[in-house]
Design an enzyme around this catalytic site. Structure first.
Site, PDB file in Angstrom:
ATOM      1  CB  CYS A   1     -37.953  22.589 -83.048  1.00  0.00           C
ATOM      2  SG  CYS A   1     -36.182  22.483 -82.857  1.00  0.00           S
TER       3      CYS A   1
ATOM      4  CD  GLU B   1     -33.258  20.584 -89.371  1.00  0.00           C
ATOM      5  OE1 GLU B   1     -34.135  19.947 -88.753  1.00  0.00           O
ATOM      6  OE2 GLU B   1     -32.142  20.113 -89.623  1.00  0.00           O
TER       7      GLU B   1
HETATM    8  P1  NAD Z   1     -42.796  30.025 -89.485  1.00  0.00           P
HETATM    9  O1  NAD Z   1     -42.840  28.893 -90.441  1.00  0.00           O
HETATM   10  O2  NAD Z   1     -44.007  30.848 -89.273  1.00  0.00           O
HETATM   11  O3  NAD Z   1     -41.659  31.071 -89.899  1.00  0.00           O
HETATM   12  C1  NAD Z   1     -40.308  30.708 -90.053  1.00  0.00           C
HETATM   13  C2  NAD Z   1     -39.638  31.691 -90.992  1.00  0.00           C
HETATM   14  O4  NAD Z   1     -40.206  31.572 -92.298  1.00  0.00           O
HETATM   15  C3  NAD Z   1     -39.777  33.148 -90.609  1.00  0.00           C
HETATM   16  O5  NAD Z   1     -38.547  33.809 -90.893  1.00  0.00           O
HETATM   17  C4  NAD Z   1     -40.889  33.636 -91.549  1.00  0.00           C
HETATM   18  O6  NAD Z   1     -40.823  35.010 -91.809  1.00  0.00           O
HETATM   19  C5  NAD Z   1     -40.607  32.840 -92.798  1.00  0.00           C
HETATM   20  N1  NAD Z   1     -41.756  32.607 -93.671  1.00  0.00           N
HETATM   21  C6  NAD Z   1     -43.077  32.678 -93.367  1.00  0.00           C
HETATM   22  N2  NAD Z   1     -43.821  32.331 -94.440  1.00  0.00           N
HETATM   23  C7  NAD Z   1     -42.952  32.040 -95.438  1.00  0.00           C
HETATM   24  C8  NAD Z   1     -43.107  31.586 -96.786  1.00  0.00           C
HETATM   25  N3  NAD Z   1     -44.312  31.377 -97.320  1.00  0.00           N
HETATM   26  N4  NAD Z   1     -42.004  31.374 -97.519  1.00  0.00           N
HETATM   27  C9  NAD Z   1     -40.770  31.553 -96.988  1.00  0.00           C
HETATM   28  N5  NAD Z   1     -40.558  31.971 -95.715  1.00  0.00           N
HETATM   29  C10 NAD Z   1     -41.637  32.210 -94.953  1.00  0.00           C
HETATM   30  O7  NAD Z   1     -42.248  29.391 -88.128  1.00  0.00           O
HETATM   31  P2  NAD Z   1     -42.093  30.100 -86.717  1.00  0.00           P
HETATM   32  O8  NAD Z   1     -43.474  30.313 -86.184  1.00  0.00           O
HETATM   33  O9  NAD Z   1     -41.152  31.248 -86.847  1.00  0.00           O
HETATM   34  O10 NAD Z   1     -41.358  28.971 -85.867  1.00  0.00           O
HETATM   35  C11 NAD Z   1     -42.033  28.000 -85.126  1.00  0.00           C
HETATM   36  C12 NAD Z   1     -42.002  26.660 -85.821  1.00  0.00           C
HETATM   37  O11 NAD Z   1     -40.670  26.342 -86.195  1.00  0.00           O
HETATM   38  C13 NAD Z   1     -42.448  25.510 -84.955  1.00  0.00           C
HETATM   39  O12 NAD Z   1     -43.276  24.637 -85.701  1.00  0.00           O
HETATM   40  C14 NAD Z   1     -41.154  24.793 -84.584  1.00  0.00           C
HETATM   41  O13 NAD Z   1     -41.301  23.440 -84.235  1.00  0.00           O
HETATM   42  C15 NAD Z   1     -40.347  25.007 -85.811  1.00  0.00           C
HETATM   43  N6  NAD Z   1     -38.921  24.908 -85.528  1.00  0.00           N
HETATM   44  C16 NAD Z   1     -38.225  23.846 -86.018  1.00  0.00           C
HETATM   45  C17 NAD Z   1     -36.885  23.705 -85.729  1.00  0.00           C
HETATM   46  C18 NAD Z   1     -36.095  22.539 -86.244  1.00  0.00           C
HETATM   47  O14 NAD Z   1     -34.883  22.604 -86.221  1.00  0.00           O
HETATM   48  N7  NAD Z   1     -36.719  21.478 -86.714  1.00  0.00           N
HETATM   49  C19 NAD Z   1     -36.250  24.665 -84.946  1.00  0.00           C
HETATM   50  C20 NAD Z   1     -36.992  25.741 -84.459  1.00  0.00           C
HETATM   51  C21 NAD Z   1     -38.329  25.852 -84.772  1.00  0.00           C
END
Ligand code: NAD
Length: 469
Positions: A277, A243
């Protein structure tokens, strides 16, 4: 009050780690707590516990698993006040919205617990039977983001458990506390090892996604990270639900009630200070109503109070963390450098990561603020005259999460909605979601869906029994 005593949940017990991760209150910018910073040893223990618990949980009758998922929901609801206060402190969102998120998490567990996945009898020739059964996948890695840490973690926990999987969940390092606390509250009635909650810094997520001990990764976060998750899941062909990000367009037709629609669209864009999101991230507004619509939105931008979410009357909080704050400020600076018209509200000047609500007045289609996901309280308003042109601009992106259409004529709105290349589309509303409706993104906004029967199915594999009788 500090919360330095929160523990991880591994194999049904409190677990700590040698290192600590600091937690910052985004309304002040100051560290106010620390939580365990798990590394490889804690991850290994959590995976072993989840693997050991899997056969027993898989063979637990569906109704018993459903009762436990339901009880998780009841427990969250019963502790909502404590959880919501903690959520405001670590995430920044206003108290009322924190309470709303916690109660939504509870409701999601309880609603998900009512779902079933009956066997499917497949038509066969005489003397034969064919039955497809939905069996659990195994051990799931759940990784959640910082914008809705509680509800988005429950979107993983509830269906994963109901379907018979065990799970290791990792919340974002920016918002680890409320989910750790939920782990503490449920560990005495969820069988040991079925849910493990671990927290850690940037290294922990990649360690999880490449670990052969997981059979599936359910990830919510940015598109850039989603790509890395997919890459690291490839060697062991883990099942994936991704997501990811969005750049959701709104199309506002000239027949709308301007004041009503401006208010609804305002909240579709700015709830949680734009860190949603499926927030509206660019609004295409028909030329005939553009000025009045913009001015109505600007009135709200000036009137809605922004501040520390723990204070009464505050409707919008800060950006959740410093890196995101810097990114949003960078987008604002780009708008200023290009002399785009800005209509802004007020924001606290010092302390936390505050960015005022900002409307960008008709920037060019190729501007960064139109092309990129801002994930903050800045919304570009863009004029259009020909609806075909608005639809094609809305679709001219690699993203495909959601969109909204606003018109007094719902048949026209529906025709426009059908043309949007997104996983979700709202007509004359925004952001409303249901635990029973599939939710996901098209294009680079994701793979697979969460919620509803389709979301539950994503935690299973179809196993077909073919019988001669
Ligand atoms: P992010 O991708 O920076 O981090 C998300 C999670 O992934 C965190 O727990 C982080 O620690 C972990 N992570 C970071 N690098 C990783 C890697 N290389 N491998 C595995 N895990 C890793 O995202 P964010 O900044 O926390 O959230 C914001 C983003 O999320 C926005 O782009 C938003 O649109 C999206 N989002 C999408 C949805 C949806 O349902 N489509 C919902 C909420 C947020």
């Amino acid at each position: 009050m500090t919360h330095d005593t929160l523990s991880m949940t591994i194999n049904g017990q409190a677990a700590d780690s040698q290192n600590r991760l600091e937690v910052v209150n985004p309304a002040s910018g100051a560290v106010f707590a620390s939580v365990p910073d798990a590394g490889a040893p804690e991850l290994e223990t959590a995976i072993s516990a989840a693997r050991a618990a899997f056969p027993g949980w898989r063979d637990t009758p569906w109704a018993e698993r459903a009762a436990i998922v339901n009880r998780i929901g009841e427990t969250i609801a019963a502790n909502a006040a404590e959880l919501a206060t903690m959520l405001t402190r670590e995430q920044g969102k206003p108290a009322e919205q924190a309470q709303f998120e916690v109660m939504a998490a509870a409701q999601w567990c309880q609603a998900t617990a009512t779902l079933t996945l009956p066997d499917r009898e497949i038509k066969a020739g005489p003397g034969r039977r064919q039955v497809t059964r939905y069996v659990p996948i195994g051990v799931v890695a759940g990784i959640s983001p910082w914008n809705f840490p509680v509800v988005l973690s429950m979107w993983k926990i509830a269906p994963a458990l109901l379907a018979g999987n065990t799970l290791v969940l990792k919340p974002s390092p920016f918002t680890p506390m409320t989910v750790l606390r939920i782990g503490e509250l449920i560990r005495d009635f969820v069988p040991a090892g079925v849910i493990n909650v671990i927290t850690g810094g940037d290294a922990l997520g990649p360690m999880m996604t490449e670990h052969p001990g997981f059979d599936k990764v359910s990830f919510t976060g940015s598109t850039a990270t989603g790509r890395r998750v997919m890459e690291s899941a490839a060697p062991t062909l883990k099942r994936l639900t991704l997501e990811l990000g969005g750049n959701d367009a709104a199309i506002v037709m000239p027949d709308v009630n301007v004041r009503e629609t401006a208010e609804k669209l305002f909240w579709s864009a700015f709830t949680n200070s734009g860190q949603v999101c499926v927030a509206t991230k660019r609004a295409y507004v028909h030329n005939d109503i553009y000025e009045v619509f913009r001015d109505e939105m600007a009135k709200l931008a000036k009137a809605v109070p922004m501040g520390d979410g723990s204070q009464q009357g505050v409707a919008l909080g800060p950006i959740q963390n410093k890196p995101q704050y810097d990114r949003v400020k960078g987008l604002l600076a780009d708008c200023e450098a290009n002399s785009y018209g800005l209509l802004q509200g007020e924001a606290p000047q010092d302390g936390g990561f505050f960015v005022p609500v900002t409307l960008v007045d008709n920037p060019p289609e190729e501007s960064r603020i139109v092309r990129e996901e801002q994930f903050g309280p800045i919304l570009p308003l863009v004029r259009f005259t020909d609806v075909e042109d608005a639809i094609s601009r809305a679709n001219n992106t690699d993203m495909g999460l959601a969109g909204t259409v606003w018109s007094a004529d719902t048949a026209t709105a529906m025709r426009i909605a059908e043309r949007l290349e997104t996983g979700n589309v709202w007509i004359n509303e925004g952001l409303a979601l249901s635990p029973f409706a599939a939710f996901g993104g098209r294009k680079q906004s994701g793979i697979g869906v969460e919620n509803g029967v389709e979301g539950l199915m994503a935690y299973t594999e179809a196993k077909t029994y073919l019988m001669a009788n």
